[in-house]
Design a protein around this motif. Structure first.
Motif, PDB file in Angstrom:
ATOM      1  N   ASN A 146       0.792  -1.225   0.000  1.00  0.00           N
ATOM      2  CA  ASN A 146       0.000   0.000   0.000  1.00  0.00           C
ATOM      3  C   ASN A 146       0.828   1.281   0.000  1.00  0.00           C
ATOM      4  O   ASN A 146       0.752   2.092   0.910  1.00  0.00           O
ATOM      5  N   GLY A 147       1.649   1.464  -1.054  1.00  0.00           N
ATOM      6  CA  GLY A 147       2.307   2.746  -1.286  1.00  0.00           C
ATOM      7  C   GLY A 147       1.688   3.370  -2.516  1.00  0.00           C
ATOM      8  O   GLY A 147       0.494   3.200  -2.778  1.00  0.00           O
ATOM      9  N   ASN A 148       2.507   4.077  -3.301  1.00  0.00           N
ATOM     10  CA  ASN A 148       1.994   4.614  -4.553  1.00  0.00           C
ATOM     11  C   ASN A 148       1.723   3.478  -5.537  1.00  0.00           C
ATOM     12  O   ASN A 148       2.593   2.631  -5.764  1.00  0.00           O
ATOM     13  N   PRO A 149       0.560   3.446  -6.154  1.00  0.00           N
ATOM     14  CA  PRO A 149       0.274   2.405  -7.140  1.00  0.00           C
ATOM     15  C   PRO A 149       1.235   2.498  -8.315  1.00  0.00           C
ATOM     16  O   PRO A 149       1.694   3.583  -8.679  1.00  0.00           O
ATOM     17  N   PRO A 150       1.578   1.381  -8.931  1.00  0.00           N
ATOM     18  CA  PRO A 150       2.439   1.442 -10.117  1.00  0.00           C
ATOM     19  C   PRO A 150       1.724   2.155 -11.259  1.00  0.00           C
ATOM     20  O   PRO A 150       0.508   2.040 -11.416  1.00  0.00           O
ATOM     21  N   GLU A 151       2.485   2.923 -12.038  1.00  0.00           N
ATOM     22  CA  GLU A 151       1.892   3.603 -13.188  1.00  0.00           C
ATOM     23  C   GLU A 151       1.492   2.598 -14.264  1.00  0.00           C
ATOM     24  O   GLU A 151       0.491   2.782 -14.952  1.00  0.00           O
ATOM     25  N   ILE A 152       2.299   1.549 -14.391  1.00  0.00           N
ATOM     26  CA  ILE A 152       2.011   0.483 -15.341  1.00  0.00           C
ATOM     27  C   ILE A 152       2.089  -0.840 -14.602  1.00  0.00           C
ATOM     28  O   ILE A 152       3.069  -1.115 -13.906  1.00  0.00           O
ATOM     29  N   LEU A 153       1.073  -1.658 -14.734  1.00  0.00           N
ATOM     30  CA  LEU A 153       1.074  -2.947 -14.064  1.00  0.00           C
ATOM     31  C   LEU A 153       2.088  -3.882 -14.715  1.00  0.00           C
ATOM     32  O   LEU A 153       2.229  -3.906 -15.939  1.00  0.00           O
ATOM     33  N   MET A 168      -7.646   0.129 -10.729  1.00  0.00           N
ATOM     34  CA  MET A 168      -6.852   0.075 -11.955  1.00  0.00           C
ATOM     35  C   MET A 168      -7.365  -0.975 -12.932  1.00  0.00           C
ATOM     36  O   MET A 168      -6.818  -1.120 -14.023  1.00  0.00           O
ATOM     37  N   GLY A 169      -8.379  -1.706 -12.536  1.00  0.00           N
ATOM     38  CA  GLY A 169      -8.932  -2.726 -13.420  1.00  0.00           C
ATOM     39  C   GLY A 169      -8.142  -4.012 -13.444  1.00  0.00           C
ATOM     40  O   GLY A 169      -8.245  -4.806 -14.392  1.00  0.00           O
ATOM     41  N   PHE A 170      -7.353  -4.243 -12.402  1.00  0.00           N
ATOM     42  CA  PHE A 170      -6.581  -5.475 -12.302  1.00  0.00           C
ATOM     43  C   PHE A 170      -7.527  -6.672 -12.184  1.00  0.00           C
ATOM     44  O   PHE A 170      -8.569  -6.601 -11.533  1.00  0.00           O
ATOM     45  N   SER A 171      -7.167  -7.787 -12.811  1.00  0.00           N
ATOM     46  CA  SER A 171      -7.987  -8.999 -12.737  1.00  0.00           C
ATOM     47  C   SER A 171      -7.827  -9.621 -11.350  1.00  0.00           C
ATOM     48  O   SER A 171      -6.893 -10.392 -11.100  1.00  0.00           O
ATOM     49  N   LEU A 172      -8.729  -9.275 -10.465  1.00  0.00           N
ATOM     50  CA  LEU A 172      -8.593  -9.666  -9.070  1.00  0.00           C
ATOM     51  C   LEU A 172      -8.632 -11.180  -8.879  1.00  0.00           C
ATOM     52  O   LEU A 172      -8.107 -11.695  -7.886  1.00  0.00           O
ATOM     53  N   GLY A 230      -4.572  -3.037   1.761  1.00  0.00           N
ATOM     54  CA  GLY A 230      -4.579  -1.660   1.277  1.00  0.00           C
ATOM     55  C   GLY A 230      -4.353  -1.577  -0.217  1.00  0.00           C
ATOM     56  O   GLY A 230      -4.976  -0.776  -0.920  1.00  0.00           O
ATOM     57  N   ALA A 231      -3.451  -2.417  -0.745  1.00  0.00           N
ATOM     58  CA  ALA A 231      -3.174  -2.425  -2.176  1.00  0.00           C
ATOM     59  C   ALA A 231      -4.353  -2.962  -2.975  1.00  0.00           C
ATOM     60  O   ALA A 231      -4.521  -2.630  -4.154  1.00  0.00           O
ATOM     61  N   PHE A 232      -5.178  -3.777  -2.341  1.00  0.00           N
ATOM     62  CA  PHE A 232      -6.345  -4.342  -3.016  1.00  0.00           C
ATOM     63  C   PHE A 232      -7.210  -3.234  -3.620  1.00  0.00           C
ATOM     64  O   PHE A 232      -7.739  -3.377  -4.722  1.00  0.00           O
ATOM     65  N   HIS A 233      -7.331  -2.106  -2.932  1.00  0.00           N
ATOM     66  CA  HIS A 233      -8.189  -1.013  -3.395  1.00  0.00           C
ATOM     67  C   HIS A 233      -7.686  -0.414  -4.692  1.00  0.00           C
ATOM     68  O   HIS A 233      -8.451  -0.197  -5.636  1.00  0.00           O
ATOM     69  N   TYR A 234      -6.356  -0.123  -4.762  1.00  0.00           N
ATOM     70  CA  TYR A 234      -5.882   0.503  -6.004  1.00  0.00           C
ATOM     71  C   TYR A 234      -5.847  -0.494  -7.157  1.00  0.00           C
ATOM     72  O   TYR A 234      -6.033  -0.111  -8.309  1.00  0.00           O
ATOM     73  N   LEU A 235      -5.625  -1.763  -6.866  1.00  0.00           N
ATOM     74  CA  LEU A 235      -5.675  -2.756  -7.939  1.00  0.00           C
ATOM     75  C   LEU A 235      -7.078  -2.821  -8.535  1.00  0.00           C
ATOM     76  O   LEU A 235      -7.251  -2.921  -9.755  1.00  0.00           O
TER      77      LEU A 235
END
Length: 218
Positions: free
Chosen positions: A19-26, A48-52, A40-45
């Motif tokens: 849970n820091g700054n989200p990557p600009e590119i996955l 970002m439209g990440f395939s959870l 915490g990182a779950f939220h930005y993923l």
């Protein structure tokens, strides 16, 4: 998770989002055998439209998580309530228990700077058990061994940060080479150097070095 039939070479590494700054590119997730995140990182993923559904586990105390995602198997949520450890540390412990020795970490920097320093301290604790590399929009950074070589880095920014003191540091291939100096967070550090050769060698006798490798410097 089975990625053997994708036609892409799969490494033995784990991928962890914290849970820091989200990557600009996955990153390309097909190169990893295990993919995980802290709560915490779950939220930005998710934003970002990440395939959870590609996540192998989500861990944390879930103090920042508001309910489970119905599309994800609830067994993938690992509750780790120990307040004496950070979510990053607890996630690394799970990865280590699963038998992995290498992990790429995204989201380790940015945000509140005490979290960033805490993440470095956690990585330091695990350096003998896990090969941890952090990635952000500026650089990749990680702890190195006492006799270290890195290739294909000509013109890339390189910073050698002592943690907290490193003795008899000798380098080859940098624009400003070191020839036996002692680096210390209180007196002398070696930052914003750059490689003028494709291969850089770094040797030291005692202490630890956190190496930062950035984009092309010139």
């Amino acid at each position: 998770m089975n990625r053997k039939n994708t036609g892409i070479q799969v490494s033995d590494k784990a991928l962890l989002f914290i849970n820091g700054n989200p990557p600009e590119i996955l990153p390309n997730i097909e190169h990893y055998k295990l993919i995980a995140c802290t709560d915490g990182a779950f939220h930005y993923l998710k934003k970002m439209g990440f395939s959870l559904d590609k996540l192998d586990f989500i861990s944390g105390d879930f103090d920042s998580h508001h309910g489970f995602d119905e599309k994800i198997d609830h067994k993938k949520f690992i509750f780790t309530p120990d307040q004496n450890k950070t979510d990053f540390q607890k996630a690394l412990e799970i990865i280590l228990e699963k038998g992995y020795k290498k992990v790429d970490v995204f989201g380790g920097s940015g945000g509140e700077q005490d979290h960033f320093l805490g993440n470095l301290t956690v990585a330091f604790r695990f350096k003998n058990d896990l090969e941890i590399k952090f990635f952000d929009e500026n650089s990749v950074y990680y702890f190195i061994g006492r006799n270290y070589k890195i290739n294909d880095v000509k013109n890339k920014m390189m910073s050698l940060y002592p943690f907290p003191e490193t003795k008899n540091v000798i380098t080859k291939g940098l624009n400003w080479n070191l020839s036996g100096e002692t680096l210390s967070v209180t007196t002398n550090i070696s930052t914003r150097n750059f490689a003028n050769e494709d291969e850089v060698e770094i040797r030291f006798d005692d202490g630890e070095i956190l190496l930062f490798v950035g984009a092309d410097y010139v």
